[in-house]
Design an enzyme around this catalytic site. Structure first.
Site, PDB file in Angstrom:
ATOM      1  N   SER A 118      -9.722  -0.617   7.235  1.00 44.91           N
ATOM      2  CA  SER A 118      -9.301  -0.503   6.173  1.00 44.91           C
ATOM      3  C   SER A 118      -8.023  -1.807   5.303  1.00 44.91           C
ATOM      4  CB  SER A 118      -7.849   0.046   6.292  1.00 44.91           C
ATOM      5  OG  SER A 118      -8.846   1.555   5.628  1.00 44.91           O
TER       6      SER A 118
ATOM      7  N   SER B 249      -9.375   1.374   2.975  1.00 41.61           N
ATOM      8  CA  SER B 249      -8.432   2.236   2.516  1.00 41.61           C
ATOM      9  C   SER B 249      -7.181   1.074   2.161  1.00 41.61           C
ATOM     10  CB  SER B 249      -7.603   3.622   2.709  1.00 41.61           C
ATOM     11  OG  SER B 249      -7.126   2.882   4.121  1.00 41.61           O
TER      12      SER B 249
ATOM     13  N   LYS C  15       1.031  -1.575  -0.086  1.00 46.51           N
ATOM     14  CA  LYS C  15       0.013   0.139  -0.147  1.00 46.51           C
ATOM     15  C   LYS C  15       0.782   1.035  -0.062  1.00 46.51           C
ATOM     16  CE  LYS C  15      -3.544   2.050   3.011  1.00 46.51           C
ATOM     17  NZ  LYS C  15      -4.391   1.407   3.938  1.00 46.51           N
TER      18      LYS C  15
END
Ligand SMILES: *[C@@H]1O[C@H](CO)[C@@H](O)[C@H](O)[C@H]1NC(C)=O
Ligand SMILES: *[C@@H]1O[C@H](CO)[C@@H](O)[C@H](O)[C@H]1NC(C)=O
Ligand SMILES: *[C@@H]1O[C@H](CO)[C@@H](O)[C@H](O)[C@H]1NC(C)=O
Ligand SMILES: *[C@@H]1O[C@H](CO)[C@@H](O)[C@H](O)[C@H]1NC(C)=O
Length: 514
Positions: free
Chosen positions: A214, A190, A109
């Site tokens: 997330s 996210s 990420k």
């Protein structure tokens, strides 16, 4: 010659189009789509696969699919070099580790720092070109294991802590991430890019981060397996933060086994994140892979929290009740003891906006982000105030007119650790103790099972772990089943999740009709 020169731009286009196909043909001995870490390691061992071929395959997938899915912000220009290094080590019988991740490409990420040619931006142009002081704690462990950092996955900008109005899976740098199962549905965030990319076979495995849903949410929406580890089990050092009280780093993968191998590689002490020292007491000798047991459901006490379905997303989740009921049969057949019709009595309070979660996170974000930005070797922004000013100055790029930056500005308005923070955190502690903890202890549960990601806040506010596994599809959109536990419950959660996965095998790759 002349003709060749005229044709050559077209030839190179043609080559670009052909490249992925060429790669596929080469690998007809081992289908790389959906390949697990065990498949890939076997290919390495039997000399039917090299890390270079694997990196080329994923780069081809990214080139072909990313224009449609927006899952990857950057690929590592050194990935092929690192692959050659891994291949060389293997040939020389001197791999740096026995890890299942040796020679394996992984996407991180975009908020997980790497000290290489890749940027670490949390999806924001404000951090583009910033230079991090060192690899994040988890990147260090991944490199030690011999993994290849393939690139950075897109995400909801600032881990969904920029604006209440920004869509899930959208960032200024990464654009809108697309759910590969149904483009009209959110990929959720996210860690959106990680979920999308692993679902669409753009990487072998990925890492996400979770402050409050997330990892669990994008895993649910992309038919992936996500592990949200106990807070402190994995290092947060070098990860663009929200809150050290709730942030945790974990894998998003296609199978429980792959996710557990990644967890084994990243869990453990990192002196740059002192929480890992205390939390390391939970890590079992020999790691987590020993809990991948087919009979892992046997004797487990599993609570079923029906209470959740009265709340919020009720209509959507209700549709899945019938399948949850079918899954309950799987638990029974596996020998689990079910404690049904449980209710977290204060769930409404936890989900409501006066729980203190948002208040505490806004106060913490300003403190931790400022500390992260200060540590950078160089950066266009050095404080949250700078980020807000950058966004205003680059409002078109950062879509400030469309989405605003209300969370950033309310965080900036906070005044540090004081009575407000203490009251919020103490309320969260009370909610956790009287809700989830009480329910788990009173019923002697190994895990609480819920549909989708709805339990996220309940787990997040107590720093508790959760594992989500594909459980069904609705209009082609996946939904996961989540097993949550008390701090350090990973071994039991892994046993349950693995046994459930092996008994159901619900994950299908996305259709990808383009
Ligand atoms: C990182 O960002 C810079 C722009 O500041 C860009 O030139 C570079 O290509 C980016 N790195 C990668 C690996 O994409
Ligand atoms: C939630 O917060 C908003 C303001 O952000 C407020 O208007 C609303 O009344 C609150 N709702 C509850 C249930 O507390
Ligand atoms: C429930 O399972 C059936 C059979 O696997 C499937 O066709 C259906 O889409 C599932 N429904 C939900 C809501 O997951
Ligand atoms: C995608 O999801 C939408 C909204 O749930 C639904 O109306 C549509 O039929 C789905 N498309 C496919 C191809 O399943």
């Amino acid at each position: 010659m002349e003709l060749l020169r005229i044709l050559s731009p077209f030839l190179s286009q043609l080559l670009l189009i052909l490249l992925p196909q060429v790669s596929f043909a080469e690998f007809n001995t081992l289908p790389l789509k959906e390949a697990t870490l065990a498949d890939l390691q076997l290919g390495f061992k039997q000399n039917t696969l090299t890390s270079r071929q694997l990196v080329e395959f994923y780069l081809g997938q990214i080139q072909r699919l990313n224009p449609h899915l927006n899952a990857v912000t950057e690929v590592n220009p050194d990935a092929l070099y690192e692959a050659d290094k891994a291949d060389h080590e293997r040939r020389a019988k001197a791999p740096v580790s026995n890890s299942m991740l040796h020679g394996i490409p992984i996407l991180l990420k975009d908020n997980i720092a790497t000290k290489d040619k890749l940027n670490t931006t949390a999806g924001s142009f404000a951090l583009l070109g910033s230079i991090v002081p060192r690899d994040s704690g988890v990147a260090t462990k991944l490199r030690k294991a011999g993994a290849i950092i393939l690139g950075k996955a897109s995400m909801t900008e600032w881990a969904a802590f920029k604006s209440n109005n920004a869509p899930n899976g959208w960032s200024a740098r990464g654009g809108q991430g697309v759910n590969p199962y149904n483009s009209s549905v959110t990929p959720c965030g996210s860690s959106s890019g990680s979920g999308i990319a692993v679902a669409a076979n753009m990487a072998a495995v990925t890492l996400g981060t979770d402050t409050s849903g997330s990892i669990l949410c994008p895993s649910s929406f992309n038919a992936a397996v996500g592990i949200r580890p106990t807070v402190g089990l994995t290092s947060r050092a070098g990860v663009v933060p929200i809150s050290s009280r709730q942030d945790t780093i974990g894998p998003i993968c296609r199978t429980v086994t792959d996710a557990v191998h990644v967890l084994d590689a990243i869990a453990g002490i990192d002196h740059d994140d002192i929480a890992t020292i205390e939390t390391s007491k939970y890590i079992p000798k020999g790691g987590y892979a020993q809990f991948l047991k087919r009979d892992g459901l046997k004797g487990k006490r599993i609570g079923i929290a029906r209470g959740f379905f009265d709340f919020g997303d009720a209509l959507f989740l209700l549709k899945h009740l019938s399948n949850i009921s079918r899954h309950i049969l799987i638990f029974r057949q596996g020998g689990a003891v079910l404690v049904d019709h449980l209710k977290i009595t204060n769930a409404l309070e936890i989900f409501g906006n006066s729980s203190g979660e948002r208040t505490a996170l806004e106060i913490e974000f300003k403190i931790y982000l400022n500390a992260y930005l200060k540590e950078l070797v160089s950066s266009p922004v050095r404080s949250l105030a700078d980020v807000i000013a950058f966004n205003n100055k680059n409002s078109k790029l950062e879509k400030i007119k469309e989405y605003g930056q209300d969370i950033l500005t309310s965080s900036q308005a906070t005044k540090g650790i004081g009575n407000e923070w203490k009251a919020a955190v103490s309320n969260l502690g009370r909610l956790s103790k009287n809700g989830f903890e009480k329910l788990m202890k009173k019923n002697k549960l190994d895990a609480l099972v819920t549909a989708g990601e709805i339990v996220s806040s309940v787990l997040a506010i107590g720093g508790f772990p959760g594992i989500i596994v594909p459980a069904g599809y609705e209009d082609g959109v996946p939904i996961g089943i989540c097993f949550g536990g008390l701090r350090g419950a990973e071994p039991k959660l892994i046993e349950i999740a693995y046994a459930f996965e092996q008994a159901t095998k619900i994950r299908n790759p996305p259709p990808l009709n383009f």
